[in-house]
Write a protein that holds these residues in place. Structure first.
Motif, PDB file in Angstrom:
ATOM      1  N   LEU A   1      19.977  37.725  21.651  1.00 34.13           N
ATOM      2  CA  LEU A   1      19.298  38.506  20.606  1.00 34.13           C
ATOM      3  C   LEU A   1      18.753  37.577  19.515  1.00 34.13           C
ATOM      4  CD1 LEU A   1      21.812  41.484  20.256  1.00 34.13           C
ATOM      5  CD2 LEU A   1      19.551  41.563  21.330  1.00 34.13           C
ATOM      6  N   TYR A   2      19.526  36.545  19.208  1.00 35.08           N
ATOM      7  CA  TYR A   2      19.128  35.576  18.177  1.00 35.08           C
ATOM      8  C   TYR A   2      17.842  34.851  18.597  1.00 35.08           C
ATOM      9  CZ  TYR A   2      19.779  31.419  15.149  1.00 35.08           C
ATOM     10  OH  TYR A   2      19.619  30.409  14.242  1.00 35.08           O
ATOM     11  N   ILE A   3      17.827  34.387  19.837  1.00 34.39           N
ATOM     12  CA  ILE A   3      16.644  33.677  20.334  1.00 34.39           C
ATOM     13  C   ILE A   3      15.478  34.662  20.488  1.00 34.39           C
ATOM     14  CG2 ILE A   3      15.692  32.283  22.237  1.00 34.39           C
ATOM     15  CD1 ILE A   3      18.480  31.230  22.814  1.00 34.39           C
ATOM     16  N   ALA A   4      15.781  35.863  20.960  1.00 30.99           N
ATOM     17  CA  ALA A   4      14.735  36.873  21.160  1.00 30.99           C
ATOM     18  C   ALA A   4      14.013  37.162  19.848  1.00 30.99           C
ATOM     19  CB  ALA A   4      15.348  38.151  21.717  1.00 30.99           C
ATOM     20  N   LYS A   5      14.794  37.299  18.781  1.00 28.23           N
ATOM     21  CA  LYS A   5      14.178  37.605  17.485  1.00 28.23           C
ATOM     22  C   LYS A   5      13.334  36.430  16.998  1.00 28.23           C
ATOM     23  CE  LYS A   5      14.724  39.662  13.018  1.00 28.23           C
ATOM     24  NZ  LYS A   5      15.355  40.732  12.276  1.00 28.23           N
ATOM     25  N   LEU A   6      13.860  35.223  17.107  1.00 27.94           N
ATOM     26  CA  LEU A   6      13.123  34.042  16.647  1.00 27.94           C
ATOM     27  C   LEU A   6      11.818  33.862  17.415  1.00 27.94           C
ATOM     28  CD1 LEU A   6      15.951  31.380  16.194  1.00 27.94           C
ATOM     29  CD2 LEU A   6      14.493  32.302  14.380  1.00 27.94           C
ATOM     30  N   ARG A   7      11.829  34.235  18.683  1.00 32.53           N
ATOM     31  CA  ARG A   7      10.631  34.068  19.509  1.00 32.53           C
ATOM     32  C   ARG A   7       9.735  35.296  19.499  1.00 32.53           C
ATOM     33  NH1 ARG A   7      10.797  29.909  23.589  1.00 32.53           N
ATOM     34  NH2 ARG A   7       9.556  31.234  24.962  1.00 32.53           N
ATOM     35  N   GLY A   8      10.148  36.333  18.754  1.00 32.04           N
ATOM     36  CA  GLY A   8       9.362  37.562  18.695  1.00 32.04           C
ATOM     37  C   GLY A   8       9.281  38.266  20.036  1.00 32.04           C
ATOM     38  N   ALA A   9      10.348  38.139  20.821  1.00 35.38           N
ATOM     39  CA  ALA A   9      10.318  38.706  22.168  1.00 35.38           C
ATOM     40  C   ALA A   9      10.907  40.111  22.225  1.00 35.38           C
ATOM     41  CB  ALA A   9      11.095  37.793  23.118  1.00 35.38           C
ATOM     42  N   ILE A  10      11.491  40.570  21.119  1.00 39.16           N
ATOM     43  CA  ILE A  10      12.147  41.883  21.150  1.00 39.16           C
ATOM     44  C   ILE A  10      11.688  42.675  19.937  1.00 39.16           C
ATOM     45  CG2 ILE A  10      14.223  41.068  19.868  1.00 39.16           C
ATOM     46  CD1 ILE A  10      15.897  42.874  21.730  1.00 39.16           C
ATOM     47  N   ASP A  11      11.499  44.008  20.117  1.00 43.55           N
ATOM     48  CA  ASP A  11      11.129  44.767  18.923  1.00 43.55           C
ATOM     49  C   ASP A  11      12.377  45.183  18.164  1.00 43.55           C
ATOM     50  OD1 ASP A  11      11.753  47.687  19.457  1.00 43.55           O
ATOM     51  OD2 ASP A  11      10.521  47.167  21.214  1.00 43.55           O
ATOM     52  N   GLN A  12      12.176  45.434  16.887  1.00 46.19           N
ATOM     53  CA  GLN A  12      13.298  45.648  15.980  1.00 46.19           C
ATOM     54  C   GLN A  12      14.185  46.821  16.410  1.00 46.19           C
ATOM     55  OE1 GLN A  12      14.059  43.342  13.859  1.00 46.19           O
ATOM     56  NE2 GLN A  12      15.839  44.469  13.089  1.00 46.19           N
ATOM     57  N   ALA A  13      13.575  47.891  16.906  1.00 41.62           N
ATOM     58  CA  ALA A  13      14.362  49.079  17.280  1.00 41.62           C
ATOM     59  C   ALA A  13      15.301  48.751  18.445  1.00 41.62           C
ATOM     60  CB  ALA A  13      13.433  50.218  17.652  1.00 41.62           C
ATOM     61  N   ALA A  14      14.777  48.022  19.416  1.00 38.57           N
ATOM     62  CA  ALA A  14      15.599  47.663  20.583  1.00 38.57           C
ATOM     63  C   ALA A  14      16.745  46.749  20.162  1.00 38.57           C
ATOM     64  CB  ALA A  14      14.732  46.972  21.628  1.00 38.57           C
TER      65      ALA A  14
END
Ligand code: F6R
Length: 366
Positions: free
Chosen positions: A174-187
């Motif tokens: 989740l940490y990497i996903a957020k930094l890379r913009g790979a996940i939306d905030q709701a998910a």
């Protein structure tokens, strides 16, 4: 020292709600919006520079790595290879400075895992260790460390180390996903809320172990047991099968449910227990057809699904239910009944639960 429990293994199984909570402590923002890793403090640029991830480990930690692959690929959208440490170090792996090499080790002392870490470093990778032991050799060798904070694990069979490795891997993804913009905030928020519910849900599973005890006594003397599942359920099946074989000495095999018909189905005969995991909703119907395949050979099926899944009961002989959660988090709960099954089967057979034959807690030789 066993705190009233008969064995360290069962004590450590029961410590999981607390251990899981400790792993998350200080790593989630109060508003459920972000994962915080003070020990990593990566910039967006650093996260963006990663082109590939390799995960290496042994045994149970390797099984955690397989779950980690699903997390990192599905959430952070990075390609991930998982390898057994004793294979990785000798196969001339394709690793360079754009690779993040993650090693997972409860003890932090496993010699093959340490050697794999050194090899990845030599090839120029960025290295990150997920370990339970502060100041261990692996913790000292890696560029960065995520501690699992599970507390000491004494029993040879790993339990709370595995569940806390999964929590750590999920947080990392989740940490990497957020930094890379790979996940939306709701998910992201949905999974974080799910993580926060895990200690209570794990506790709930541990409150009612009678049905599992009954299965263990009923089937504990079978010589073969199969575990099947798809996707993350397959990853958990691998760990359930290892637990059963190492402490109860029952021959156990885990199969990707869809792979059975490519050979192993020949071993499924009347009365063979098959533990079928069905927590992954996106492949649920497919799993049910595989359950029907083994049912047609008169196997005894113990299904494992989410509470409220009335459909599952129609296809299995017995059902074990766990509290419903996000699909990514299901392994963290689903493994608990399998640990208990292994434990009670070993007790039924009179095995030395905490010190299974031929095994050592920390494997510091090749
Ligand atoms: C199984 C078990 C072993 C370890 C493996 C790696 O229950 O405990 O398979 O997982 O020997 O050990 P660590 O995690 O200490 O590197």
């Amino acid at each position: 020292e066993k705190g009233g429990y008969e064995h360290f293994m069962i004590k450590e199984i029961y410590e999981q709600p607390k251990a899981i909570r400790e792993t998350m402590t200080g790593r989630l923002s109060k508003d459920d919006s972000t994962v915080l890793f003070d020990e990593l403090k990566w910039t967006k640029e650093e996260a963006a520079a990663i082109k590939k991830i390799v995960i290496t480990a042994c045994g149970t930690a390797y099984h955690a790595g397989i779950v980690g692959k699903y997390y990192l690929e599905q959430l952070a959208r990075l390609p991930v290879e998982v390898d057994i440490a004793s294979e990785f170090r000798y196969r001339s792996p394709l690793v360079d400075s754009s690779t993040l090499a993650i090693v997972i080790s409860q003890s932090g002392e496993t010699s093959d895992t340490l050697a794999a870490l050194k090899e990845a470093k030599r090839l120029g990778a960025r290295t990150l260790a997920i370990t339970n032991v502060v100041g261990s050799s692996i913790a000292r060798e890696a560029d960065q460390v995520i501690y699992t904070w599970a507390g000491p694990e004494i029993a040879v069979a790993s339990t709370k180390a595995y569940t806390t490795q999964l929590v750590s891997l999920c947080l990392l993804a989740l940490y990497i996903a957020k930094l890379r913009g790979a996940i939306d905030q709701a998910a992201l928020q949905k999974i974080i809320r799910g993580l926060k519910n895990l200690p209570e849900q794990a506790h709930e599973i541990l409150e009612d172990v009678e049905p599992i005890k009954t299965f263990a006594t009923q089937y504990g003397f079978n010589e073969d047991v199969f575990f099947i599942g798809r996707s993350l359920d397959y990853a958990v099946a691998l760990e359930g099968s290892l637990k059963l074989k190492e402490i109860s000495y029952i021959h156990a095999e885990a199969y990707a449910a869809g792979e059975l018909k490519h050979g192993t189905l020949a071993l499924i005969i009347e009365g063979v227990p098959v533990i079928a995991l069905a927590t992954q909703t996106d492949v649920y119907e497919k799993t049910i057809s595989n359950i029907q395949e083994v049912k047609a050979r008169d196997a005894v099926i113990i299904g494992l699904g989410f509470k409220g899944d009335k459909n599952l009961q129609k296809y299995v002989d017995h059902a074990i239910f766990i509290p419903a959660t996000e699909k990514h988090l299901a392994p963290i709960l689903a493994v608990i009944p399998l640990q208990l099954l292994a434990y009670y089967a070993a007790v039924t057979r009179g095995c030395d639960v905490d010190k299974p034959r031929n095994l050592a807690k920390s494997v510091t030789v090749e």
